[in-house]
Every structure is written in C-alpha cells, then in structure tokens.
Scaffold this motif. Structure first.
Motif, mmCIF file in Angstrom:
data_model
loop_
_atom_site.group_PDB
_atom_site.id
_atom_site.type_symbol
_atom_site.label_atom_id
_atom_site.label_comp_id
_atom_site.label_asym_id
_atom_site.label_seq_id
_atom_site.Cartn_x
_atom_site.Cartn_y
_atom_site.Cartn_z
ATOM 1 N N THR A 1 42.670 35.078 33.238
ATOM 2 C CA THR A 1 43.430 36.189 33.808
ATOM 3 C C THR A 1 42.865 36.633 35.151
ATOM 4 O OG1 THR A 1 42.075 37.691 32.489
ATOM 5 C CG2 THR A 1 44.227 37.061 31.585
ATOM 6 N N GLU A 2 41.640 36.188 35.470
ATOM 7 C CA GLU A 2 41.014 36.606 36.732
ATOM 8 C C GLU A 2 40.458 35.443 37.541
ATOM 9 O OE1 GLU A 2 38.385 40.014 36.429
ATOM 10 O OE2 GLU A 2 39.194 40.454 34.448
ATOM 11 N N GLY A 3 40.772 34.213 37.141
ATOM 12 C CA GLY A 3 40.257 33.090 37.897
ATOM 13 C C GLY A 3 40.644 31.768 37.284
ATOM 14 N N LYS A 4 40.143 30.701 37.875
ATOM 15 C CA LYS A 4 40.465 29.350 37.417
ATOM 16 C C LYS A 4 39.276 28.433 37.665
ATOM 17 C CE LYS A 4 43.403 26.706 39.724
ATOM 18 N NZ LYS A 4 44.670 26.120 40.243
ATOM 19 N N ILE A 5 39.102 27.465 36.760
ATOM 20 C CA ILE A 5 38.036 26.477 36.872
ATOM 21 C C ILE A 5 38.671 25.096 36.890
ATOM 22 C CG2 ILE A 5 36.042 25.446 35.714
ATOM 23 C CD1 ILE A 5 35.672 28.230 34.339
ATOM 24 N N CYS A 6 38.189 24.232 37.786
ATOM 25 C CA CYS A 6 38.583 22.836 37.804
ATOM 26 C C CYS A 6 37.315 21.996 37.692
ATOM 27 C CB CYS A 6 39.309 22.478 39.105
ATOM 28 S SG CYS A 6 40.839 23.394 39.377
ATOM 29 N N ILE A 7 37.262 21.148 36.693
ATOM 30 C CA ILE A 7 36.078 20.324 36.464
ATOM 31 C C ILE A 7 36.534 18.915 36.092
ATOM 32 C CG2 ILE A 7 35.945 21.061 34.044
ATOM 33 C CD1 ILE A 7 32.906 20.274 36.269
ATOM 34 N N LEU B 1 35.486 26.531 41.370
ATOM 35 C CA LEU B 1 35.666 27.840 40.753
ATOM 36 C C LEU B 1 36.502 28.705 41.679
ATOM 37 C CD1 LEU B 1 34.985 30.075 38.649
ATOM 38 C CD2 LEU B 1 32.908 30.531 39.993
ATOM 39 N N TYR B 2 37.557 29.325 41.135
ATOM 40 C CA TYR B 2 38.431 30.229 41.882
ATOM 41 C C TYR B 2 38.382 31.596 41.205
ATOM 42 C CZ TYR B 2 40.346 25.876 43.782
ATOM 43 O OH TYR B 2 40.491 24.659 44.390
ATOM 44 N N ILE B 3 38.259 32.645 42.007
ATOM 45 C CA ILE B 3 38.164 34.000 41.477
ATOM 46 C C ILE B 3 39.197 34.899 42.153
ATOM 47 C CG2 ILE B 3 36.681 36.057 41.317
ATOM 48 C CD1 ILE B 3 35.854 33.891 39.392
ATOM 49 N N ARG B 4 39.729 35.851 41.396
ATOM 50 C CA ARG B 4 40.696 36.839 41.892
ATOM 51 C C ARG B 4 40.062 37.689 42.988
ATOM 52 N NH1 ARG B 4 41.036 42.260 40.243
ATOM 53 N NH2 ARG B 4 43.094 43.236 40.365
ATOM 54 N N GLN B 5 40.721 37.724 44.157
ATOM 55 C CA GLN B 5 40.271 38.556 45.282
ATOM 56 C C GLN B 5 41.487 39.136 45.983
ATOM 57 O OE1 GLN B 5 37.615 36.392 47.887
ATOM 58 N NE2 GLN B 5 36.472 35.480 46.184
ATOM 59 N N LYS B 6 41.264 40.186 46.770
ATOM 60 C CA LYS B 6 42.377 40.784 47.501
ATOM 61 C C LYS B 6 43.018 39.748 48.406
ATOM 62 C CE LYS B 6 41.106 45.669 47.475
ATOM 63 N NZ LYS B 6 40.831 46.875 48.304
#
Length: 346
Positions: free
Chosen positions: A262-268, A275-280
C-alpha cells in the motif's frame, strides 16, 4: 578450533562441478567450489558414472583441496563409494530421475546431513517416500533452493516492512524450455518443476503464504500438445492476489518477483534489486507517487556459499536448516496442483 566435516559428492556434472567455471556467474556456482570455499568442510570422495567428469573432478579437487588433506578418489557408483567412505555430509547432485534412488541410498548411510538438489523428486509421491525414510532414519535433508540463502532476497524481508500492507505478488519465469509435457514426467525435463520450484519456493519464503487451490488460465499448447504458457492465481486471507506466470516459448531467460504494498513496491530477480516508496508526486499536486529509492546493489549475494555455510552452521548446532526437505515437498505439491489443470480432461 571449529570441527571439520567430511563430505562426498554424488554427481560431478554441471551443478555438482562444472558451473564453477562459468565466468559470468557469481562464484561459487557449484557444490564443489562452495565446499572448497568452506573451511569447515572437506571432500573425502565422490561418485560418478561418467569417467571424463570423474577424472576432471578428482584432479581438480586434489590440487585445490590442499596438501593437508588426503587424496580423494571418484568411484564409479555411490554403492562402491559407501563401501569405502562413511561421510558426515552426502551431497546428491544427480539428474532429477535419479533423486529418489540416490537420496534413499544416501539416507541409508545415516550421515549427519544430506544436501539434495532441487526439485526433491519427480513427484510428491517420491518426495513423501524420501521424507518418511529420512524421518525413520533420523537423517536431516536440506534442499538447494538457493534464493533462501541469497543476501539480496534476505534483504527483501526487511524491505517488505517498508511498503505497507501487501496487495499482490506477481512472480514470472520466462525461458525457452517447455513448461510441461506428459512424456517428460519420467525424467523431469520440463520447467514447471525444474525452474518453477524456485519461483514457488521463493514466493513462499518471502511472503510466508500457504498457496492452495490455484485458478489456472492462459494455458497455451504447441502443435505437440506441450504446455508453453500458463498463469496461476492464488488468494490468501493476508494477500488477495498471488500470481505465478511461466513462459516456455521465450527466447530469453528471466526470473522476477514483484511485491506491491500500500506504500511501495519491490522488484527482485536475476539482476534486479529495486525498491520503490510512496513520496509526494512531482507530477500532480496533492498526490503521491512511487519513486525508486537508491539502494546499494548487493553484488556478492552468496547464494551458493550461503547454502554450504548454513549446512556447516547446522552441524555446529548454531543454526536451523533454511531449506529443509519438508518445505521443498510443499513446493512440489503446489506445482502438482497447477499441473492438474493441464491434465484435466485427458
């Protein structure tokens, strides 16, 4: 001074030995090279029916193992080896169709530990036979599901805490190897169990999910009725969507898992650590977007050396086995549940 454990290798072929010479792979990439790099384990011998492989392995190990170790010999069969050597560790690195026979023979020797190549067997019936026999003889068996020992995948376990509640997991495996064909069940030369076991095991390792009752769609067969594509969908109380996709008609190899929270995504995956994280958002006012977080790529993942280290740690009594036979048997049963959708109506 730490105790040293004797090991023997059953099968001096590709995964047992020769992948250790692949200059593009992270090394060690074979059982032989991993053991030679672990100071607590030494080779006492090996067995192989291929004389060429045996001679090459014997020469290499005797040269690299050092002057303080006895000269090792390669026997023409595991039965002949066991007449002469009673090792602490038996590594079974033969082709899939020989897993049952060679692992049963290894268990009968009652070593302290068996290391078995994946998949555990050609089917879950054989796998259950191995598990029951190992319990009867009280011989632990670990399976080489290498991503359980890979530092980049272990790091994902800490990343998951940063991406919120998991919404879905998508796993994909693309290659040119057939996904499944009935005639190939006798030797396991199809990717559903050969490589698919890694995909299922890794998803279970990262998510802790129980995968049951798959809904399988997108089944594509070639002119010989061999399955080349499928998509399997699982749903759990914690994760509403876990999707596994496999292609056997791709002209490339790719192994990739994406985890959306709900606040990010991981690709491995192979060569992927993101790693992707929710930001403005920089695109819209009062919105948030996913932005890639700079992370230091782990170059030395220790996927093979970590497996051998875990074996030595287990024998030292300082760690549990990270990839026990029971876990790998569960993987095999999940793959068989998928396969049932290929065979229904036949």
């Amino acid at each position: 001074m730490k105790k040293k454990y004797s090991a023997v290798l059953i099968g001096t072929g590709r995964i047992g030995f020769s992948l250790g010479f692949d200059k593009k792979r992270e090394q060690p990439a074979s059982h032989t090279m991993a053991v030679l790099n672990e100071k607590r384990i030494y080779f006492a011998g090996a067995a192989d029916t291929c004389e060429k492989n045996a001679e090459r392995w014997e020469k290499y190990v005797n040269f690299h193992q050092g002057i303080f170790c006895k000269k090792v010999k390669v026997y023409s069969s595991s039965a002949e080896l066991y007449k002469n050597i009673h090792p602490d560790i038996i590594i079974v690195a033969v082709n899939e169709e020989s897993h049952l026979k060679e692992c049963m023979n290894a268990i009968a020797q009652k070593p302290k530990l068996i290391i078995l190549e994946k998949p555990v067997a050609l089917n879950s019936v054989e796998g259950e036979t191995l598990l029951n026999f190992s319990r009867e003889k009280k011989v632990p068996v670990m399976v080489n599901h290498e991503r359980r020992f890979d530092k980049s995948y272990s790091r994902v376990l800490s990343w998951i805490k940063k991406i919120g509640k998991i919404q879905w997991i998508h796993g994909e495996l693309d290659s040119g190897l057939r996904v499944w064909g009935k005639e190939f069940e006798k030797d396991g030369t199809y990717s559903l169990i050969h490589d698919g076991t890694h995909l299922v095991d890794t998803i279970r390792f990262l998510s802790g999910s129980i995968l049951e009752n798959p809904s399988v769609t997108g089944i594509v067969r070639d002119e010989k009725n061999i399955v080349r594509n499928f998509t399997a969908l699982f749903s759990t109380k914690e994760i509403p969507e876990i999707q596994i996709r496999m292609s056997g008609r791709s002209k490339f190899f790719e192994f990739r898992i994406e985890i959306l929270g709900t606040e990010g995504k991981i690709c491995i995956g192979n060569g992927i650590q993101e790693l992707y994280i929710r930001q403005k958002s920089s695109l819209y006012s009062n919105f948030y977007s996913l932005k890639k977080v700079p992370v230091k790529k782990i170059k030395k993942t220790c996927y093979f050396s970590g497996m051998i280290k875990n074996a030595a740690d287990y024998l030292d009594g300082t760690a549990d086995l990270l990839s026990p036979l029971e876990q790998s048997l569960t993987d095999l049963k999940i793959l068989e549940a998928i396969k049932e959708n290929f065979t229904s109506g036949e």
